[in-house]
Motif scaffolding. Structure first.
Motif, short mmCIF file in Angstrom:
data_model
loop_
_atom_site.label_atom_id
_atom_site.label_comp_id
_atom_site.label_asym_id
_atom_site.label_seq_id
_atom_site.Cartn_x
_atom_site.Cartn_y
_atom_site.Cartn_z
N MET A 159 0.84 -1.20 0.00
CA MET A 159 0.00 0.00 0.00
C MET A 159 0.87 1.25 0.00
O MET A 159 1.91 1.30 0.66
N ILE A 160 0.45 2.25 -0.74
CA ILE A 160 1.16 3.53 -0.79
C ILE A 160 0.38 4.54 0.05
O ILE A 160 -0.82 4.74 -0.16
N TYR A 161 1.06 5.15 1.01
CA TYR A 161 0.43 6.10 1.92
C TYR A 161 0.66 7.53 1.44
O TYR A 161 1.62 7.81 0.71
N PRO A 162 -0.20 8.48 1.87
CA PRO A 162 0.05 9.89 1.56
C PRO A 162 1.37 10.35 2.16
O PRO A 162 1.80 9.85 3.20
N GLN A 163 2.00 11.30 1.50
CA GLN A 163 3.26 11.85 1.97
C GLN A 163 3.07 13.32 2.36
O GLN A 163 2.34 14.05 1.68
N LYS A 164 3.72 13.72 3.44
CA LYS A 164 3.61 15.10 3.90
C LYS A 164 4.86 15.88 3.54
O LYS A 164 5.97 15.53 3.94
N ASN A 165 4.66 16.91 2.75
CA ASN A 165 5.73 17.83 2.40
C ASN A 165 5.04 19.16 2.09
O ASN A 165 4.37 19.29 1.06
N LYS A 166 5.16 20.12 2.98
CA LYS A 166 4.41 21.36 2.86
C LYS A 166 4.70 22.10 1.56
O LYS A 166 3.80 22.64 0.92
N LEU A 167 5.96 22.11 1.15
CA LEU A 167 6.33 22.84 -0.06
C LEU A 167 5.75 22.17 -1.30
O LEU A 167 5.15 22.85 -2.17
N ILE A 168 5.89 20.85 -1.39
CA ILE A 168 5.36 20.13 -2.55
C ILE A 168 3.84 20.21 -2.57
O ILE A 168 3.22 20.43 -3.63
N LYS A 169 3.22 20.08 -1.40
CA LYS A 169 1.76 20.17 -1.33
C LYS A 169 1.29 21.55 -1.76
O LYS A 169 0.31 21.68 -2.49
N TRP A 170 1.98 22.59 -1.30
CA TRP A 170 1.61 23.96 -1.70
C TRP A 170 1.69 24.13 -3.21
O TRP A 170 0.80 24.70 -3.84
N PHE A 171 2.75 23.59 -3.81
CA PHE A 171 2.94 23.71 -5.26
C PHE A 171 1.81 23.02 -6.01
O PHE A 171 1.19 23.60 -6.91
N PHE A 172 1.51 21.77 -5.63
CA PHE A 172 0.50 21.02 -6.36
C PHE A 172 -0.92 21.47 -6.03
O PHE A 172 -1.82 21.35 -6.85
N HIS A 173 -1.13 22.02 -4.82
CA HIS A 173 -2.43 22.63 -4.52
C HIS A 173 -2.70 23.77 -5.50
O HIS A 173 -3.79 23.85 -6.09
#
Length: 208
Positions: free
Chosen positions: A1-15
């Motif tokens: 299983m692949i779980y969500p990953q937390k990375n604020k910078l990457i999440k901000w970019f893709f958001h």
């Protein structure tokens, strides 16, 4: 299983990427306002007809539901589109023992009042205007084991161009009453089917 990953910078970019491509590719994303219990998590059940489905539900969550977004996605899709995991995607392998891990993970997420778990219970892509919905069994296990800590929201989305060059996405939302004890996948499927039929009737009455 692949779980969500937390990375604020990457999440901000893709958001910002998701919000931008939705705005650029759709004339409008229309949706109705519904009550949202802030003390309960959200199990969001949606129809699955296009590559855009997850992005549109992400947009709706940001604009209206305002929960921590998670979505159950086929494992091969998460492997193919790696950034999904930074937007809350976790994988499921249908028909495998590993699928139990995905169900258990969804249950744990729904115990947190700030969480939203998006599931496409059809399991595969279908026509946007299909008549009948058939649900996979895993969704009822998630709903049952999450108890009263979550609320269920139905979403039925239809995409049409009508008078515009770009398409309009019309999202019909409904918060359903607390699930009855002993309800099975057929009960949930029938309740969603009623919402889908009502939404489709509204959509086909649109005139410009």
């Amino acid at each position: 299983m692949i779980y969500p990953q937390k990375n604020k910078l990457i999440k901000w970019f893709f958001h910002n990427y998701v919000m931008r491509i939705v705005a650029q590719n759709f004339e409008q994303v229309k949706f109705n306002d519904i009550p949202v219990d802030r003390s309960k998590s959200v199990l969001l059940i949606a129809n699955h007809f296009s590559w855009w489905d997850g992005f549109l539900m992400y947009y709706i969550n940001h604009q209206l539901l305002k929960k921590q977004f998670h979505v159950m996605v086929l494992e091969e899709t998460v492997k193919k589109i790696g950034f999904f995991k930074y937007l809350g995607a976790f994988s499921v392998s249908k028909g495998s023992r590993d699928a139990i891990k995905s169900i258990n993970y969804a249950v744990e997420l729904l115990k947190e009042p700030d969480s939203l778990v998006l599931i496409f219970p059809q399991g595969e892509l279908h026509s946007n205007f299909v008549d009948a919905m058939a649900f996979e069994k895993g969704i009822i296990r998630i709903a049952e084991r999450s108890g009263a800590k979550h609320q269920i929201i139905f979403s039925a989305t239809f995409v049409e161009n009508l008078q515009y060059k770009k398409p309009t996405a019309s999202v019909y939302l409904k918060t359903i009453a607390e699930q009855k004890s002993g309800a099975d996948v057929i009960d949930l499927q029938q309740a969603y089917q009623e919402h889908y039929n009502d939404a489709l009737a509204q959509q086909t009455k649109l005139t410009v």
